[in-house]
Scaffold this motif. Structure first.
Motif, mmCIF file in Angstrom:
data_model
loop_
_atom_site.group_PDB
_atom_site.id
_atom_site.type_symbol
_atom_site.label_atom_id
_atom_site.label_comp_id
_atom_site.label_asym_id
_atom_site.label_seq_id
_atom_site.Cartn_x
_atom_site.Cartn_y
_atom_site.Cartn_z
ATOM 1 N N SER A 90 10.808 19.478 19.582
ATOM 2 C CA SER A 90 12.103 20.813 18.922
ATOM 3 C C SER A 90 12.160 21.957 19.767
ATOM 4 O O SER A 90 10.997 21.830 20.169
ATOM 5 N N GLU A 96 11.070 27.774 11.628
ATOM 6 C CA GLU A 96 11.856 26.955 10.766
ATOM 7 C C GLU A 96 11.787 25.217 11.348
ATOM 8 O O GLU A 96 13.100 24.655 10.568
ATOM 9 N N HIS A 97 11.492 25.228 12.535
ATOM 10 C CA HIS A 97 11.679 23.621 13.083
ATOM 11 C C HIS A 97 10.423 22.971 12.070
ATOM 12 O O HIS A 97 10.652 21.704 11.116
ATOM 13 N N LEU A 99 9.563 24.043 9.210
ATOM 14 C CA LEU A 99 10.054 23.656 8.467
ATOM 15 C C LEU A 99 11.295 22.856 7.430
ATOM 16 O O LEU A 99 11.695 21.752 7.195
ATOM 17 N N ASP A 100 12.358 22.262 8.849
ATOM 18 C CA ASP A 100 13.571 21.339 9.185
ATOM 19 C C ASP A 100 12.649 19.978 8.994
ATOM 20 O O ASP A 100 12.926 19.446 8.927
ATOM 21 N N ALA A 101 11.696 19.935 9.233
ATOM 22 C CA ALA A 101 10.672 18.570 9.969
ATOM 23 C C ALA A 101 10.739 18.145 8.914
ATOM 24 O O ALA A 101 10.893 16.546 8.345
ATOM 25 N N LYS A 103 11.457 19.392 5.378
ATOM 26 C CA LYS A 103 12.659 18.656 4.851
ATOM 27 C C LYS A 103 13.006 17.428 5.047
ATOM 28 O O LYS A 103 13.520 16.950 4.419
ATOM 29 N N LYS A 104 13.282 16.855 6.130
ATOM 30 C CA LYS A 104 14.255 15.802 6.960
ATOM 31 C C LYS A 104 13.012 14.692 6.692
ATOM 32 O O LYS A 104 13.608 13.405 5.979
ATOM 33 N N HIS A 134 7.249 29.731 2.679
ATOM 34 C CA HIS A 134 8.944 29.191 2.771
ATOM 35 C C HIS A 134 8.919 27.520 2.304
ATOM 36 O O HIS A 134 9.849 26.857 2.354
#
Length: 144
Positions: A90, A96-97, A99-101, A103-104, A134
């Motif tokens: 990413s 941020e990435h 945490l996003d990964a 979550k996904k 976070h």
């Protein structure tokens, strides 16, 4: 018991990331969990700095990093286990990435490395600290 583990690797310092990946692989094996490995490239494209790079630089950097990530994981955990790993590359702010990964992928656990803190880390907050703060799932921090 984890079903999905996300391991965050900094490909700028792969030798320091070996224990991080080994720990994530061991935990995934113990729980029979899927292992995802992510690395995040800095984003130079949206700033003034981006104008200094040739057109297509970002795509080339992502492709080369994904190839290097595949080689790294196969070397450390073996080709057989690596065949089942999802390799993610990413671009942007690492925490941020990550945490996003997580979550996904509906990750139950994030494994991340943290170097010995320096003064600027206490003032700015390193990526590992932000992920811990976070994350919606457990985080296993490997001191590197």
């Amino acid at each position: 018991m984890s079903k999905s583990i996300l391991c965050a690797i900094d490909m700028n310092r792969p030798e320091a990331e070996v224990p991080v990946l080994e720990t994530a692989a061991r935990l995934a094996t113990l729980d029979g969990a899927r292992l995802d490995v992510i690395t995040v490239l800095p984003d130079y494209g949206s700033s003034l700095v981006g104008s200094f790079f040739q057109k297509g630089y970002h795509e080339k950097a992502v492709a080369q990093t994904k190839e290097a990530l595949h080689r790294f994981t196969a070397e450390i955990i073996g080709e057989e286990m690596d065949a089942g790993v999802r390799h993610l590359v990413s671009t942007g702010k690492a925490y941020e990435h990550i945490l996003d990964a997580a979550k996904k992928a509906d990750s139950d656990l994030i494994v991340i490395g943290a170097h010995q803190p320096e003064l600027q880390d206490y003032l700015l907050g390193p990526n590992a600290a932000r992920v811990v703060r976070h994350a919606k799932c457990s985080v296993y921090v490997v001191r590197t």
